[in-house]
Design a protein around this motif. Structure first.
Motif, PDB file in Angstrom:
ATOM      1  N   GLY A  91      -3.135   4.408   0.572  1.00 45.56           N
ATOM      2  CA  GLY A  91      -3.730   3.257   1.041  1.00 45.56           C
ATOM      3  C   GLY A  91      -3.817   2.760  -0.404  1.00 45.56           C
ATOM      4  O   GLY A  91      -4.342   1.378   0.204  1.00 45.56           O
ATOM      5  N   CYS A  92      -3.754   2.641  -1.295  1.00 46.44           N
ATOM      6  CA  CYS A  92      -3.656   2.268  -1.974  1.00 46.44           C
ATOM      7  C   CYS A  92      -2.939   1.332  -2.570  1.00 46.44           C
ATOM      8  O   CYS A  92      -1.546   1.558  -2.664  1.00 46.44           O
ATOM      9  CB  CYS A  92      -4.235   2.577  -3.976  1.00 46.44           C
ATOM     10  SG  CYS A  92      -4.914   2.271  -4.725  1.00 46.44           S
ATOM     11  N   ASN A  93      -3.290  -0.653  -3.202  1.00 46.16           N
ATOM     12  CA  ASN A  93      -2.402  -1.853  -2.878  1.00 46.16           C
ATOM     13  C   ASN A  93      -1.958  -2.067  -4.618  1.00 46.16           C
ATOM     14  O   ASN A  93      -2.197  -3.394  -4.265  1.00 46.16           O
ATOM     15  CB  ASN A  93      -2.799  -2.604  -1.912  1.00 46.16           C
ATOM     16  CG  ASN A  93      -4.472  -3.478  -2.337  1.00 46.16           C
ATOM     17  OD1 ASN A  93      -4.499  -2.571  -3.225  1.00 46.16           O
ATOM     18  ND2 ASN A  93      -4.820  -4.140  -1.797  1.00 46.16           N
ATOM     19  N   TRP A  94      -2.588  -1.275  -5.100  1.00 50.32           N
ATOM     20  CA  TRP A  94      -1.976  -1.620  -6.592  1.00 50.32           C
ATOM     21  C   TRP A  94      -2.008  -0.637  -7.651  1.00 50.32           C
ATOM     22  O   TRP A  94      -1.696   0.319  -7.030  1.00 50.32           O
ATOM     23  CB  TRP A  94      -3.310  -2.383  -7.296  1.00 50.32           C
ATOM     24  CG  TRP A  94      -4.898  -1.208  -7.660  1.00 50.32           C
ATOM     25  CD1 TRP A  94      -5.689  -1.076  -6.209  1.00 50.32           C
ATOM     26  CD2 TRP A  94      -4.904  -0.783  -8.821  1.00 50.32           C
ATOM     27  NE1 TRP A  94      -6.527  -0.161  -6.988  1.00 50.32           N
ATOM     28  CE2 TRP A  94      -6.340  -0.054  -8.054  1.00 50.32           C
ATOM     29  CE3 TRP A  94      -4.712  -1.090  -9.833  1.00 50.32           C
ATOM     30  CZ2 TRP A  94      -6.353   0.666  -8.966  1.00 50.32           C
ATOM     31  CZ3 TRP A  94      -5.706  -0.019 -10.916  1.00 50.32           C
ATOM     32  CH2 TRP A  94      -6.789   1.403 -10.764  1.00 50.32           C
ATOM     33  N   ASN A  95      -1.013  -1.428  -9.205  1.00 51.91           N
ATOM     34  CA  ASN A  95      -1.014  -0.805  -9.981  1.00 51.91           C
ATOM     35  C   ASN A  95      -0.904  -1.094 -11.131  1.00 51.91           C
ATOM     36  O   ASN A  95      -1.188  -1.916 -11.172  1.00 51.91           O
ATOM     37  CB  ASN A  95       0.572   0.724  -9.914  1.00 51.91           C
ATOM     38  CG  ASN A  95       0.664   1.316 -11.259  1.00 51.91           C
ATOM     39  OD1 ASN A  95      -0.715   2.055 -11.295  1.00 51.91           O
ATOM     40  ND2 ASN A  95       1.955   1.485 -10.579  1.00 51.91           N
ATOM     41  N   MET A  96      -1.211  -0.425 -12.806  1.00 49.56           N
ATOM     42  CA  MET A  96      -1.475  -0.933 -13.698  1.00 49.56           C
ATOM     43  C   MET A  96       0.268  -0.579 -14.267  1.00 49.56           C
ATOM     44  O   MET A  96      -0.149   0.697 -14.229  1.00 49.56           O
ATOM     45  CB  MET A  96      -2.598  -0.527 -14.337  1.00 49.56           C
ATOM     46  CG  MET A  96      -3.975  -1.221 -13.961  1.00 49.56           C
ATOM     47  SD  MET A  96      -4.876  -1.287 -14.322  1.00 49.56           S
ATOM     48  CE  MET A  96      -6.027  -2.938 -14.267  1.00 49.56           C
ATOM     49  N   ALA A 140       0.972  -1.324   0.147  1.00 48.87           N
ATOM     50  CA  ALA A 140       0.112  -0.075   0.302  1.00 48.87           C
ATOM     51  C   ALA A 140       1.061   1.482  -0.190  1.00 48.87           C
ATOM     52  O   ALA A 140       2.104   0.710   0.529  1.00 48.87           O
ATOM     53  CB  ALA A 140      -0.355  -0.152   1.084  1.00 48.87           C
ATOM     54  N   ASP A 141       0.469   2.245  -1.212  1.00 56.32           N
ATOM     55  CA  ASP A 141       1.222   3.457  -0.911  1.00 56.32           C
ATOM     56  C   ASP A 141       0.855   4.700   0.458  1.00 56.32           C
ATOM     57  O   ASP A 141       0.577   4.028   0.671  1.00 56.32           O
ATOM     58  CB  ASP A 141       1.361   3.780  -2.917  1.00 56.32           C
ATOM     59  CG  ASP A 141      -0.670   4.426  -2.951  1.00 56.32           C
ATOM     60  OD1 ASP A 141      -1.302   4.395  -1.782  1.00 56.32           O
ATOM     61  OD2 ASP A 141      -0.212   4.581  -4.105  1.00 56.32           O
ATOM     62  N   LYS A 142       1.203   5.768   0.252  1.00 58.84           N
ATOM     63  CA  LYS A 142       0.629   6.575   0.613  1.00 58.84           C
ATOM     64  C   LYS A 142      -0.551   6.946   1.134  1.00 58.84           C
ATOM     65  O   LYS A 142      -1.136   7.217   2.242  1.00 58.84           O
ATOM     66  CB  LYS A 142       1.629   7.745   0.498  1.00 58.84           C
ATOM     67  CG  LYS A 142       1.196   8.777  -0.418  1.00 58.84           C
ATOM     68  CD  LYS A 142       2.507   9.907  -0.248  1.00 58.84           C
ATOM     69  CE  LYS A 142       2.144  10.143  -1.541  1.00 58.84           C
ATOM     70  NZ  LYS A 142       3.361  11.326  -2.149  1.00 58.84           N
ATOM     71  N   ALA A 179      -7.903   5.767  -6.011  1.00 58.43           N
ATOM     72  CA  ALA A 179      -8.194   6.247  -4.792  1.00 58.43           C
ATOM     73  C   ALA A 179      -9.334   5.797  -4.764  1.00 58.43           C
ATOM     74  O   ALA A 179     -10.447   5.646  -2.897  1.00 58.43           O
ATOM     75  CB  ALA A 179      -8.681   7.799  -5.594  1.00 58.43           C
ATOM     76  N   GLU A 180     -10.448   4.896  -5.218  1.00 60.79           N
ATOM     77  CA  GLU A 180     -12.193   4.037  -5.552  1.00 60.79           C
ATOM     78  C   GLU A 180     -11.796   2.955  -4.641  1.00 60.79           C
ATOM     79  O   GLU A 180     -12.579   2.574  -3.508  1.00 60.79           O
ATOM     80  CB  GLU A 180     -12.628   4.831  -6.206  1.00 60.79           C
ATOM     81  CG  GLU A 180     -13.469   5.639  -6.508  1.00 60.79           C
ATOM     82  CD  GLU A 180     -14.640   5.758  -7.990  1.00 60.79           C
ATOM     83  OE1 GLU A 180     -15.110   4.980  -8.248  1.00 60.79           O
ATOM     84  OE2 GLU A 180     -14.818   6.362  -8.748  1.00 60.79           O
TER      85      GLU A 180
END
Length: 90
Positions: free
Chosen positions: A46-51, A42-44, A73-74
């Motif tokens: 709070g998101c735990n994914w990326n593409m 999780a980044d700063k 964000a969602e």
């Protein structure tokens, strides 16, 4: 804001839907290949994914980044692993 959780396929489908709804992409008739989301720490925010590595996306990077920013964000990527049981039954 509490993020909703989706599995990788659901997240990929929603990003795909939002990208192909953008007016610039509709106008150009471009079909962008949307990769599967990758789980990360999780980044700063709070998101735990990326593409990364969208296909056929040259010239549309800013549009895609806008969709990703809103989606990150969602939603969070589900980390639950479903136990499908032993297929051999032993």
């Amino acid at each position: 804001m509490i993020r909703k959780t989706l599995n990788a396929s659901q997240l990929q489908q929603e990003v795909n839907r939002r990208i192909h709804r953008l007016q610039e992409i509709v106008d150009d008739g471009v079909k962008i290949r949307v990769p599967r989301p990758q789980l990360q720490e999780a980044d700063k925010t709070g998101c735990n994914w990326n593409m990364t590595h969208f296909g056929n996306a040259i010239g549309f990077e800013r549009d895609i980044e806008g969709v990703l920013k809103a989606m990150r964000a969602e939603y969070n990527l589900s980390t639950e692993v479903k136990d499908t049981g032993n297929p051999f039954g032993d």
